[in-house]
Design a protein around this motif. Structure first.
Motif, short mmCIF file in Angstrom:
data_model
loop_
_atom_site.label_atom_id
_atom_site.label_comp_id
_atom_site.label_asym_id
_atom_site.label_seq_id
_atom_site.Cartn_x
_atom_site.Cartn_y
_atom_site.Cartn_z
N GLU A 16 0.73 -1.35 -0.34
CA GLU A 16 0.09 0.08 0.17
C GLU A 16 0.99 0.59 -0.19
O GLU A 16 0.28 2.43 -0.68
N LEU A 19 2.21 1.44 -3.59
CA LEU A 19 1.28 2.56 -4.27
C LEU A 19 1.31 4.00 -4.21
O LEU A 19 0.97 4.87 -5.09
N LYS A 25 -3.62 3.53 -8.17
CA LYS A 25 -4.55 3.46 -8.00
C LYS A 25 -5.17 2.05 -8.43
O LYS A 25 -4.15 1.36 -9.05
N LYS A 26 -5.90 1.42 -7.63
CA LYS A 26 -6.41 -0.54 -7.22
C LYS A 26 -6.86 -0.62 -9.02
O LYS A 26 -6.60 -1.46 -8.76
N ASP A 27 -7.53 0.58 -9.34
CA ASP A 27 -7.86 0.41 -10.86
C ASP A 27 -7.10 1.06 -11.55
O ASP A 27 -7.41 1.34 -12.77
N PHE A 31 -1.65 -1.56 -11.58
CA PHE A 31 -1.03 -2.22 -11.18
C PHE A 31 -0.98 -3.93 -10.53
O PHE A 31 -0.27 -3.97 -9.52
N GLU A 35 2.14 -5.37 -8.69
CA GLU A 35 1.53 -6.56 -7.55
C GLU A 35 2.67 -7.74 -8.00
O GLU A 35 3.20 -8.41 -6.87
#
Length: 218
Positions: A16, A19, A25-27, A31, A35
């Protein structure tokens, strides 16, 4: 005291926080790639630390002599006014992550890998400081690093290496002819007891430094 090597300690990469540093952002379409990179880096990361307890033998006007090695810096000398012991150190993200990062050629992936290595290095520095607090009980202490100030130039890194012995053999860090360290995400310095606080950033006017810990002139 003999040279101490720490090379088997927990190192958890905060996904986190990464990021946030990357402003992703997660979208985001990036991403999944990030990861995957963190998963790989977490498996490979082997940060390392070498340090030694030393005795401050002589204090001159603009230098100190520690275990027979002369370190020339007026700021260092002033900050060490009350200190009797000092702990030279080298901390690195490790050659494993350095080798892993070389596979990434495009700008974004290279930047992500570099940020991951920086995070691992910062985790290792925190581990070193916490370790010293636990085993030595320094209390209030500060770090100073060759090359962070004009007053203590980067070529003084060779003196830190002399104090520690064969650093390349101990933790895989090599000092180049231009006094840079490899792997790149490595820091050398000296930690010593000092009342109050001090950061080299207080004397460095460089703006927008990502590693700044204190305001210039504070």
């Amino acid at each position: 005291m003999d040279t101490v090597v720490l090379n088997n300690f927990p190192c958890v990469i905060d996904f986190e926080a990464l990021l946030t540093k990357l402003h992703i952002k997660k979208d985001s379409s990036y991403f999944a790639e990030i990861e995957m990179m963190v998963t790989e880096a977490q498996l490979l990361a082997r940060p390392k630390i070498v340090y030694k307890e030393t005795t401050i033998e002589v204090k001159g006007d603009n230098f100190v002599v520690i275990d027979g090695i002369k370190l020339t810096s007026q700021v260092l000398r002033v900050n060490m006014e009350e200190a009797l012991k000092a702990f030279p150190f080298v901390v690195t993200c490790g050659s494993e992550l350095e080798l892993w990062s070389k596979q990434f050629e495009d700008y974004f992936s290279s930047f992500c890998a570099d940020t991951i290595k920086e995070m691992v290095l910062r985790l290792a520095i925190h581990t070193f400081e916490a370790h010293l607090d636990k085993v030595v009980g320094l209390g209030h202490a500060v770090n100073m690093n060759p090359g962070s100030l004009n007053d203590w130039p980067i070529n003084e890194q060779i003196q830190i290496f002399k104090l520690l012995g064969d650093v390349e053999e101990l933790i895989g860090v090599r000092l180049t002819d231009s006094f840079l360290m490899l792997p790149i995400k490595t820091v050398s310095g000296i930690r010593f007891p000092k009342e109050g606080t001090f950061e080299s950033c207080q004397l460095c006017p460089r703006e927008k430094c990502p590693s700044r810990k204190a305001l210039y002139g504070s």
